[in-house]
Structure formats: C-alpha cells, structure tokens
Design an enzyme around this catalytic site. Sequence first.
Site, short mmCIF file in Angstrom:
data_model
loop_
_atom_site.label_atom_id
_atom_site.label_comp_id
_atom_site.label_asym_id
_atom_site.label_seq_id
_atom_site.Cartn_x
_atom_site.Cartn_y
_atom_site.Cartn_z
N GLY C 15 -7.67 5.90 2.51
CA GLY C 15 -8.13 6.76 3.56
C GLY C 15 -8.12 8.03 2.42
NE ARG C 76 -9.90 1.71 3.51
CZ ARG C 76 -8.83 2.06 4.72
NH1 ARG C 76 -7.43 2.08 3.10
NH2 ARG C 76 -8.46 3.58 4.73
CG ASP C 107 2.42 1.30 2.62
OD1 ASP C 107 3.47 0.85 2.00
OD2 ASP C 107 2.12 0.09 4.12
CB THR C 130 -1.47 8.89 3.43
OG1 THR C 130 -1.74 9.08 4.94
CG2 THR C 130 0.10 9.38 2.93
CG ASP C 132 -1.41 8.37 8.94
OD1 ASP C 132 -2.25 9.38 9.72
OD2 ASP C 132 -1.67 6.87 8.75
CG ASP C 134 2.26 6.02 7.31
OD1 ASP C 134 2.18 6.94 5.69
OD2 ASP C 134 1.43 5.28 7.42
NE ARG C 176 -4.54 3.64 10.93
CZ ARG C 176 -4.34 2.92 9.46
NH1 ARG C 176 -4.08 2.51 8.83
NH2 ARG C 176 -5.79 3.31 8.53
#
Lengths: 327, 327, 327, 327
Positions: C15, C76, C107, C130, C132, C134, C176
């Site tokens: 992303g 992707r 990730d 990213t 996120d 995370d 998410r």
Amino acid sequence: MDSNVKSIGVLTSGGDAPGMNAAIRAVTRAAIFNGMRVFGIYRGYKGLISNEIEEFKTNSVSNIIQKGGTILKTARCEEFMTEAGRKTAYENMQRHGIDALVVIGGDGSLTGAGVFANEYNIPIVGLPGTIDNDLNGTDTTIGYDTALNTIMESMDKIRDTATSHERLFFVEVMGRNCGYLALNSAIASGAEAAIIPEISIEKDQLAELINQGFRKSKSSSMVLVTESEVTGGAMNLAERVKKEYPQYDVRVSILGHLQRGGSPTAQDRILASRMGVAAIQALLENQRNVMIGIRENEIDYVPFKRAIKKDREISPELLEVLKISSI
Amino acid sequence: MDSNVKSIGVLTSGGDAPGMNAAIRAVTRAAIFNGMRVFGIYRGYKGLISNEIEEFKTNSVSNIIQKGGTILKTARCEEFMTEAGRKTAYENMQRHGIDALVVIGGDGSLTGAGVFANEYNIPIVGLPGTIDNDLNGTDTTIGYDTALNTIMESMDKIRDTATSHERLFFVEVMGRNCGYLALNSAIASGAEAAIIPEISIEKDQLAELINQGFRKSKSSSMVLVTESEVTGGAMNLAERVKKEYPQYDVRVSILGHLQRGGSPTAQDRILASRMGVAAIQALLENQRNVMIGIRENEIDYVPFKRAIKKDREISPELLEVLKISSI
Amino acid sequence: MDSNVKSIGVLTSGGDAPGMNAAIRAVTRAAIFNGMRVFGIYRGYKGLISNEIEEFKTNSVSNIIQKGGTILKTARCEEFMTEAGRKTAYENMQRHGIDALVVIGGDGSLTGAGVFANEYNIPIVGLPGTIDNDLNGTDTTIGYDTALNTIMESMDKIRDTATSHERLFFVEVMGRNCGYLALNSAIASGAEAAIIPEISIEKDQLAELINQGFRKSKSSSMVLVTESEVTGGAMNLAERVKKEYPQYDVRVSILGHLQRGGSPTAQDRILASRMGVAAIQALLENQRNVMIGIRENEIDYVPFKRAIKKDREISPELLEVLKISSI
Amino acid sequence: MDSNVKSIGVLTSGGDAPGMNAAIRAVTRAAIFNGMRVFGIYRGYKGLISNEIEEFKTNSVSNIIQKGGTILKTARCEEFMTEAGRKTAYENMQRHGIDALVVIGGDGSLTGAGVFANEYNIPIVGLPGTIDNDLNGTDTTIGYDTALNTIMESMDKIRDTATSHERLFFVEVMGRNCGYLALNSAIASGAEAAIIPEISIEKDQLAELINQGFRKSKSSSMVLVTESEVTGGAMNLAERVKKEYPQYDVRVSILGHLQRGGSPTAQDRILASRMGVAAIQALLENQRNVMIGIRENEIDYVPFKRAIKKDREISPELLEVLKISSI
C-alpha cells in the site's frame, strides 16, 4: 492518593503557541474529572494580578481543541517580577480559593512560576508551550510540530515560485538563538541549507553552498535562516549574495508571525492532551514545581530549575541528512 | 471551421500564478484533441529566443492540474523587446513549424504578444494569468482566487496570535497600484480595514479606524495594506501608529512571495481549464490577437489593445461591507 | 568502510504511504553522494520481474519531497511469491548490475525481501512505509503521521456538521487489526471514544459512552471506529444505536482511501529523509537484511525477522487521556 | 429610508453550509450598525418555537467568520409546518419584540419562510445557504465554493493513491438531483468524467469512458458520481465495472459528510458578508419576502416564489471542457 488540591487555576503566559487550547481543555477536564474546581485566569500573570478569573466547566473548553492561539489570552507582565505584584496575585488566588496553578508557557513563564511557588508555597505545575522547542527536560514542546509544519507549507508555496523563476530564496524563520526549528524545517521542505546560529558560517561556506545549489541543476534554491544577530538574518545574507554573485536572482521572505498561529497538528494536540492530564495527575501525587516533560514518549516530571532554556545541541546526523538529501 | 493552425506553441510569461499549469494542460489537450501538434516553450519569450522548445503529448501534462507555479517556467526577457530578439523568436517558431502561440501571463506579457503578432502576422491568443486581477476585459484572472485564499489563510493564522496577545497587526499584501486583492482579502479575513492606493488615507481616518477597532472590544485588530508607494506600506504605517498611539501593541507582517504559490483553488483550476480550451477554440475560429476573458461567467474574446492593465474601480459596496461587517 | 555495493535499486511495494517519495529522494541522493549508481524500479517486485527499471540521477528526484503517493508506483505481486518469479527478478538485477536493494513498504513487502535476500544472497535494506504504524522494531513508520493528520482534518470538518446538527457520528478509519491510528486520531480530534479491535466492546460500554456524551452537553458526539471484523465497523454500530437509542440522530462516515494520500507532514518527510540516508549508510557498513527503524529518536537496524507486524499494545495512558479529555 | 424594522431575528435552517457564520456575523453587525437590535435564534424554526432566543451584540459574532457550520445550530422542524407551530413561533417573536427575520438556508427553509411571512405579515429576508447551488435567482449560494474545494482536495489525496496503484476510482459526492457540484468538481480535480443525474448514462458510454481513460496512459482514472437514484451511486457503478471489466482495479470512495464542513473559502466568506449586509439593507428599504441573490456579481432581490429549487441546466461548455481536458 490524598491530595490537598481542591481547586486549581490555569493560565497561559508568554508567546502563544498552537496546542495551548488543547492543553487548557485537558487540564480543565482532568481537574473536573478528579473532583476539583477549575478557574481560567486571563492574560497570564497579568490577569492573576488584575483578578481576571472565571470558573470553568467542562463546556467552557468544548470545541477548542482545534483552535490556534489561546482562549485564555496571554500577555507579558512586568508587575509579576515585583514582590508587590506577586503578593496581589497570591491574594487573588486566596480570594477564589485556588490551591494550585497550572502554567502553560515557555522558559520565562516557568521561571516566574518557580519564584512564585517558592515564595508562597503554592503547588505549581508547568507545561512547556513554545514553538521553539528549546527547553531542557522534554523532547518536544507544545506548538513545535505545528510551527514546523506551518513553515514547511509556506516553503512549499515559495518553492512553486522559486522553481518557476529559478530563483534563490532566503527564508527567515523564528528561533532566536536556537536553530532546531530551522534545521528541521529545511529538511522537511527540501531546502538546500539552514543557516543557524549554532554553526558559524564562513563566507566560503555560503559561496560553496550557493554554487553547489545552482551548479546542480541551474534550478531554484531555498535557504532557511534563523532570525538572529549571529546569522545576520535573511536580509543581510541576501544583500551579500547580491553583491558577490550578481548573476543570481535572489529574493527574501520573512515568515513572521504566521508561524505562531494555525490549527494545531495531531502531534501537538495529542501532546497537549497528555500533558494536560498529566499535570493534574502530578498535583494529585502532591508533586509541585515541576514541568511536565515527555521523554522517549513517556511522561516525565522535571523540576523547574532544570526546565530552563537549553542550548540544544545540533544533531550532526540531521546536518548530514540535510546536506546529502539536497545534493 | 477551417483553421490554418496545425501546430501551436504555449508559454508562460511574467510573474507566475497558480493555475498556469491547469491552463497549460487544457491548452495542450484541446490542441491535440483538435488534431494539432503542441510545443511547450520554456522560460517564456526567453526560451522562444534561445530555442528551449519541446513537443508535448497528452501525458506531458498529466498530474499537473493541482500544482502551483508553472512547469514551463517563466522569466522576464528584455531581448524580446528588441526587433532582433523577436526575429530570432520567429525563426525558432518556423524551425519547429509552429503556426500560432498561446501566451499565458499578465499585462506586460500580453502587450509583448501584441507587438510580436502584428510584426510577423502570427495568430496569438492570450490567457490572463496574474494574481492581481488587474486586466481589462475579464472579470477575473487565473491565480487571483488562489492568492486571495492564501492571504486569507495566512490572516487566519495571524489572527490567532493577534487575538491571544490583543495586538494590532498591519499585514502587507501584493497588488502594487491595485487594492482589489487587499480589499477582498480584508473582507474575507475579517480584518478591520484595508489601506489601498485607490483611496487616499488621511491621518484622521487612520486614527479613527484604530480607535474604533480598539474601542469596540479592546481586542485584536488586523489591517491589510497594499505594498505601494501611495500607502507607504505596512512598515511605515506601523511606525506612525507606534509614535502617535504608543499604547498599542503593534506588529507588522509582510506576506511576500508565498502569496504567489500553492495548489490552485477550484475556481482557478476551472477558470484555467475553460480558458485553455477556449484559446484553441479561438484559433480554430481564426481569431488572433485576442485575450480570452470571462464576463458574467461566459467566455469572451478581448482584443489585446483592450486587455491592458486597468485601474479597476474600487466598489463602494465592498468598502461598505468591510466597514460594516467589522464593527 | 569498504562496501562492495556499487549500484543499488530502490522500489516501493504494498500500500502506498505519504513520505515514500521523500524516502526515494533521500535513498537516491545518498547513494549518488557515496559514489553509487541508482536504479528506480517501477511497480515494486512486479517491475523487478518485468524489468521496468530506469537509472536515476539526482534530478530524477527533484521536487518530489512534498508529493503524496510514490513516483515509482506500487503494486502487489503474486509472482514474486514463486521461485520462478524471484529468479527472473534476480536476473534483471544482474542485467543492470544492481548489487543491492532498498525496499520501502510494510510487513508483507519486507517479508518478501527477506526471502529474496536469503535465496540469492543479496544485501537488502528495508524502510518501514505504512500508515498503520504496526511494525516491530520502530517507534513509527513513514506515512503514519500524515494519515493521523488527514483523519484529524476530516474530523474537524465533520465536527462542524456534527455540532451544528447535534448529531452522533461514527467515523470509520483504516487500521485493520490495529487500533493505534484510531486511538490517536480520537484524541487529536476531540472525539468521545475510539472503538478498536484490541478492546472488546461490551454493549453496556457503548451505551454508557453514548449516554455520557449526550448527557454532558446535549451536543454532538464523534466516535472513531477501526474498520475490522472485531469492531463490526461504523455501519454496524450505527445500526445498533439507531435501534436501541432511536432518539439519537446518528450518521456514519467512512473515510476510505483519502487517508492514504496527501502531501506528507514534516515528521514524515524528516523521518523518510533520515531513514533513506541511513539505508545507504547501512549498505556501506555491509549491513544486510535489516529494516531501518527509529527508536527514541535514534536510527536503529532491525533484522527482518524481527520487523514483522506486531500486535502493538494499546497504551493505558492514551485510553485514559481520551476518556478524561472528552468528558 | 424610513423602515419600521427596529429589531430582527436571525436563524439558520436546513443542512449546514460553510459561510453561514460569516452571514450571521454580517447580518448582526449590519443590523446594529443601522440601529437595530438583533436576536440570535437557535436551531432554526425549532428554536423559534421553543423560544431559544438570545440577544446578540457585535461581540457575539467576533472571531467566527472563519468557522464552518453554524454557531446558531440548525435543525429540521416538522412542527413549523403546522399552523400551531407557526403561531407559537410568531408569539415568541412578539415576546422579544422581533419585527423581522433573516433566514439563512436552502430551498425548504425559504419556502417555509414564505408561508410564515404571508400568514403573519412579517418582513422576512432569506439568504441562500446550501452547498448544492441549486436555487433559482442567484448565480451561487453560500457554501458551494467551499464544498467544491473540499471535494477537490479530497480528490487530490485520492489521486495520489490512484496514480501509485494505477487504479480506477469512483468517488461519490453530494448533490442529490443536481450534478452541478459534481461536474465542476470533476473539472477542478482533473477527473476523467462526472456521472450526473442530468445526463442519462448508457452502458456504452461508461464502457467507452473507461476504455478511453485506460487506453490513454494505462494510468489511473477517477470518476465523480452524484449520489442519486438516477446515477445509481458509486457503489453500483463499481460493481458493474468489476463484472464487465474484471481487468480493472476498481475502488470506491464516498466522501460523505465532510463535504459540508470546513473553514469557508474566501469566495464564501465574501459572498456571505455581502449578502448579510444586503439583507439588512433590504429590510431598511421595506423589502420583504425576498431572497438575496447575486447576479453577475451584483446583489439582487429575488421574490421567495422564484427562489425555489431549480433544475439548473448543465452547461454544454463545461461538459466539453471536462471531456477535452481529461483526454
């Protein structure tokens, strides 16, 4: 915890900084959440002396988290530097039954708080509110991130013109004797260099930098300069370049007071909210005469005497990043 | 329609203005849509003389509608004021087979276009690109709406500080001899007044305005000033106030070059897109030596000789709105 | 330092995240500064397999620091999960003489990098890109701060409507299985609560929260919800409230893809610039198969196997700050 | 002029729109400037019935020109559609000595005003406040320009992701049965097309448009869709494309309520200020039951019965500009 604080006053002092309102909101609500009464004191120490004090409820601070400036207003106050001034201030606190203060401001404001706290044995907690990020004991201050982004957004606009006209811009930013804001702004805005007071700028360095910038691509260059006697400021540097390198199309922009305003960024709002809640927590723990700092993302209590203006060391890594990423 | 134009050149000239890229995009695509070839000419007339010319395809202008400045860059060019300069320019056009030009710029750029067009019998269509909105024959110009919003957003930030400190700010904006931008900016930003060259400012008016502003609420005031010899500029007005009204906490901010940059507003992008398409339409209709104007939201063709800098009359209604809405 | 790396490739994968362009710029210039050649690889691993590779010079990355998205594009790529795909990728690297890779992504992208690096003994350095935030081994990731501010600015707009109509809004944000972004956004935007996957939400908690929000001031409320099967998403929560509390005027807003875009904030540009320079430094030090992390504001090297998606613990302090500051 | 109006009430009604606060400010100050008293009525007609009425002074509207939403709040009110409701409303006006009303809102709000005015012989002046720009008798409405820019800025962010991933985005915007906002947003944001209720979209047109968009550059495409039963909305169109063109990577974004909020643009603030001052001027001239319109940049008085929702014709020129500039 068994705190003696039943009622607090909150004030903002010194130069305004974005995020001060988020701090006032958090202080007010955390105090009420913990059963305290809260009084908003207007115009900093000046209002404490002239008794411009009003009780705040949770709704008093609704819908302010996103606002720049300070709803409590701010002022510089010479009277508070006198014993008579501080005596009147203390009497006004007693009149309203205010047991403790939360002071949001910079170096000078916290120093004043320290004197007052010692003189009258009042618990005072400080929050670092200044765009300069020049206080010891905290990794960052309320307002710094917003000012950094405001400068960067102005630079993004100036770049449009600099690139279209292939000009060299000297842009002056706030920071007095502290180049931290200028250096970070330069990296964020893709400027060629930051001329900051911590680094003495020899004539050859300026020359080298300009030549590099223009040799590279014949395109635009932007150089950030801290307003300061040491750097001479943007205007002086531009004058020198005009004389020595008449081939360059040089312009100056002095960002000025718009750097202080604007809706605070997420980082500043979160920081101010955390610090505001922590200030009340500190009072509940019977802490006094500490500034709330943030170290490695954890809340810290910093004794006032340590929380003075610092000569923040300029990171060699950041200087290197600026130099390399703008070749 | 049976146009002789098979191939056009497009250039930006004079001060850059937000929306110029949207205009370049629309000109390029409308030309290709109508079967023409398109050449981007860099650095205005300078690049026409030095042959900095490149063929454009539809993809050459992808993803630029949102960008400030001009991807074609711009420059002032004294050589184009000479016959020799224009001769070289014409020869370069012939070399690339360019039949016609679209020139995006202000008063001076369009005047130059008119001379060139007559001399060599070239069809030229102009687009009004200037933040000052000071051209005859069009209600608005490409870049004006963005500059207006940029000034307003800066004022919104300055207001935070002005309100927090209860200060009087003089803010200087672009506009030379034209107060249109300053007057509209003042209304949009809730300023107390606009000091503009079209209106002679007597000392008593300044005094009255300041007293009114402060009497009202003891709060902040912001006054917009056009950079101009007539107004004296923000710095001079501030000096006068400091002398005559030492009780006021006066500050100055000079917005400078950031007023020219930034991503264009919707109005400027739409205006530029419409005008760009209309420029090609005009060439298809064998129009020449006209500027594309917008009148009552309709596209208009304006002969170059009418599209000169105008002394736009200051609307009494707007002056009244500013006065009343800031009491 | 005596590195064997003479030529690197840089790609973005997974992303997109704001700041990726600032990272590409820094990687490219740091490599050139250190005497390496640089190849931009388009569309992530997909372009490595399909040989969409182009040499980059310092000018290739001019004027991109302020742009959202990634100029290298991203995709992707299932083929890269096969041995055959990676073999082709490796052959393309050899064809261009690329010794090492810098991979910017999340990730999954870094896990793929680890496999590839081991299989062909290629030095690969990863940058965490990213929104996120995370990933293990780094305090923050490129893109997180911008997404946080983008959400906050959207919330500022929604608040205008929520307040004017005294409505209850459920606003769904990305993340998410990770509520970190939602929780911080809620504090920054002055929302009443964040409903996040890490905390199971009992019916009574939802009820209590709504009643508190409305009891307080009869005014507006905003609740942030992470898109997630665990939380059910904003739409489901709104449906429940409509059934159980028909007196509330409930609305839903799903922020969607605009959270990924936009010009990066100062923090993200600085982080990306530092990490980009550090990536080349790591290769010069013959590091391999590490992600560049930032810990306590210092650059850190994190082995790929540790840099996997983490279950970031939700800070009890932040939950407390949100609860208290929104009473 | 010899008006009988000594005291006015001002209210906002229907959906909120950016610029309503600027209008409230101008109405309030113009009334006071002309010697009238002013009452702010909360929550539209609802507050008129429930007597939520408060006297306003010039300071009541300080520092609100830049705020989205409406400080008077707004609500839909079914009771006002009944005779009993309007009777109570009238009695509350008498109780406060309110002679006349200024109503800021859209089609429905102004229709209600017309009924009330006739029934009780009250002078009422309306201001067009709606982001849809769908009222007869005025070239533009308060809030439209801000919504247009908000959509465009969201599209700028989505474009970053669309371009990076080479996706096709369907973005749904407000506008019900009126595609004016969508069409202008599409031009401003460089979208490929606008699917709007005024134009029936045949299947082949959709197919053609998608193929054109992707054939051109294999790059991203953005299509704006008006939320409407006629268009089917973004979600339905995306589903159709996924079935018929499985090769495209399709995404949907529904902008939702954030389109209504945000600090108003310069155009909206100026328009609202002019209209607010004009509303009081109209009352001074003993006008009644008119909406303030703007035609060719001049203030106009429009009888309520003409100021109804219009089927604004879609300009063929704008459709052409969109089509050509996005090839």
